[in-house]
Design an enzyme around this catalytic site. Structure first.
Site, PDB file in Angstrom:
ATOM      1  N   LYS A   7      31.777  -6.879  87.226  1.00  0.00           N
ATOM      2  CA  LYS A   7      32.857  -6.611  86.280  1.00  0.00           C
ATOM      3  C   LYS A   7      33.996  -5.935  87.025  1.00  0.00           C
ATOM      4  O   LYS A   7      33.794  -4.917  87.684  1.00  0.00           O
ATOM      5  CB  LYS A   7      32.361  -5.713  85.157  1.00  0.00           C
ATOM      6  CG  LYS A   7      33.503  -5.243  84.264  1.00  0.00           C
ATOM      7  CD  LYS A   7      33.023  -4.574  83.018  1.00  0.00           C
ATOM      8  CE  LYS A   7      34.212  -4.082  82.208  1.00  0.00           C
ATOM      9  NZ  LYS A   7      33.779  -3.492  80.938  1.00  0.00           N
ATOM     10  N   LYS A  30      32.985 -11.093  85.003  1.00  0.00           N
ATOM     11  CA  LYS A  30      34.034 -10.761  84.038  1.00  0.00           C
ATOM     12  C   LYS A  30      35.231 -10.152  84.742  1.00  0.00           C
ATOM     13  O   LYS A  30      35.029  -9.279  85.582  1.00  0.00           O
ATOM     14  CB  LYS A  30      33.448  -9.763  83.037  1.00  0.00           C
ATOM     15  CG  LYS A  30      34.406  -9.214  82.024  1.00  0.00           C
ATOM     16  CD  LYS A  30      33.725  -8.126  81.235  1.00  0.00           C
ATOM     17  CE  LYS A  30      34.765  -7.484  80.349  1.00  0.00           C
ATOM     18  NZ  LYS A  30      34.301  -6.249  79.788  1.00  0.00           N
TER      19      LYS A  30
END
Ligand code: PBG
Length: 347
Positions: free
Chosen positions: A217, A271
């Site tokens: 992330k 992400k």
């Protein structure tokens, strides 16, 4: 959904003398609809989609989010209806995010541990409405609960403390699992949290509660509308660069993924989505584990803005981006377009 590992090769193609043009015409297989269908390498179906939903207090409340046109916060009763919509459209899983009331946010985010918090009530309502036919994925991080908008506990300088935060995240995970969550999805990027959460879930008998680690992330500029949606944008001072990953790094993503798998993650997430498609493919090639991508709020907003500006056909843009994730080896995609896309696919 089932991901196919794309066959990527960097070796130069060797062709026999006689096999050149015009004997070889790659356009032959593209010449008709039936042939394109027959030769398509990957497909995207409703079963590939996870639909993120925002929950708010009240009854019968739909609260539109300005920076996410077409996306709303729903009260618990209505979020259960949206969950039914998901099942009807063939979507196997939803992801939940709470917009915690301001007076329930605090420096230490303790509301995350309240068994009767908004998140837990939403989980129960959805499991009551849909049972086995829908998976419920829950985000683990403190940002919807803290008065400072960071994902964890902070010291006097505002630095996010790792080990103390992990302890709270373990409690938050157990709280969500007890309420009926099927997939625990830690989005905070603290070191060691996957192993700690897995141990606690095993210890509490939640042996079939999965963990989808937000493993790679990034500290991204694409999360703005999400922070509006959960109400943390105005609270957040500074950024999350001391714990979310640097956008320049790819090797580090592989180390993050390797550790999360070793600690017991059932699946990993990359992400944001499209700007990090290279990371998704590299993770899939390196580890052959289920990889999911989160097409985040800023990406959704970009597609909506492009379509509204006449830069492209909305439905075609949506479906093409989702197909790209499958081509990159993803098992599935978290997307705010999920319901619309699933209905398009079903039509
Ligand atoms: C919470 C969390 C965020 C997102 C998912 N979980 C925001 C953040 O980390 O600041 C972003 C999702 C989106 O932008 O759609 N930690």
């Amino acid at each position: 959904g089932r991901a196919r590992l794309p066959n990527v090769t960097t070796a130069p193609r060797t062709t026999a003398m006689s096999a050149g043009f015009p004997n070889i015409r790659l356009r032959r297989t593209r010449a008709s609809t039936w042939s394109r269908a027959l030769h398509r390498e990957v497909l995207v179906t409703p079963a590939d989609l996870i639909w993120p939903l925002f929950v708010t207090e009240g009854h019968g409340v739909e609260d539109p989010i300005g920076s996410l046109p077409g996306v709303s916060r729903w009260s618990v009763d209505l979020v259960a209806e949206r969950a039914r919509d998901a099942v009807a459209a063939g979507i196997p899983c939803i992801a939940l995010f709470p917009n915690t009331q301001p007076d329930r946010r605090s420096e230490d985010g303790q509301e995350a541990l309240n068994p009767d918090n908004l998140m837990c009530r939403a989980i129960k309502a959805i499991k009551d409405a849909c049972g086995e036919s829908l998976g419920v994925l829950t985000d683990v991080a403190l940002d919807p609960y803290t008065s400072h908008g960071q994902d964890g506990l902070i010291d006097d300088d505002g630095y996010v403390l790792n080990d103390a935060t992990v302890e709270v995240l373990v409690g938050q995970s157990l709280n969500q699992a007890a309420a009926g969550a099927d997939i625990i999805a830690p989005s905070d990027m603290m070191d060691g949290r996957i192993g700690a959460i897995r141990d606690a879930l095993e210890g509490a008998g939640h042996i079939n509660v999965q963990i989808m680690a937000y493993a790679a992330k990034y500290a991204s500029a694409f999360y703005g509308p999400f922070r509006d949606a959960v109400g943390s944008r105005g609270l957040l001072k500074g950024n999350k660069k001391t714990y979310h990953m640097d956008p320049g790094n790819a090797e580090e993503a592989l180390r993050e993924v390797e550790l999360d798998i070793a600690e017991g993650a059932d699946s990993v997430m990359v992400k944001p989505g499209l700007p990090y498609l290279d990371i998704a493919l590299r993770v899939k090639e390196a580890f052959q584990v289920p990889v999911f991508a989160y097409q985040v709020s800023g990406e959704y907003a970009m597609i909506e803005a492009a379509a509204a500006a006449g830069a492209g056909d909305r439905d075609a843009l949506v479906l093409e981006t989702l197909l790209a994730f499958k081509r990159a080896g993803c098992s599935g995609v978290l997307t705010y377009h999920a319901l619309h896309a699933a209905r398009l696919m079903g039509a």
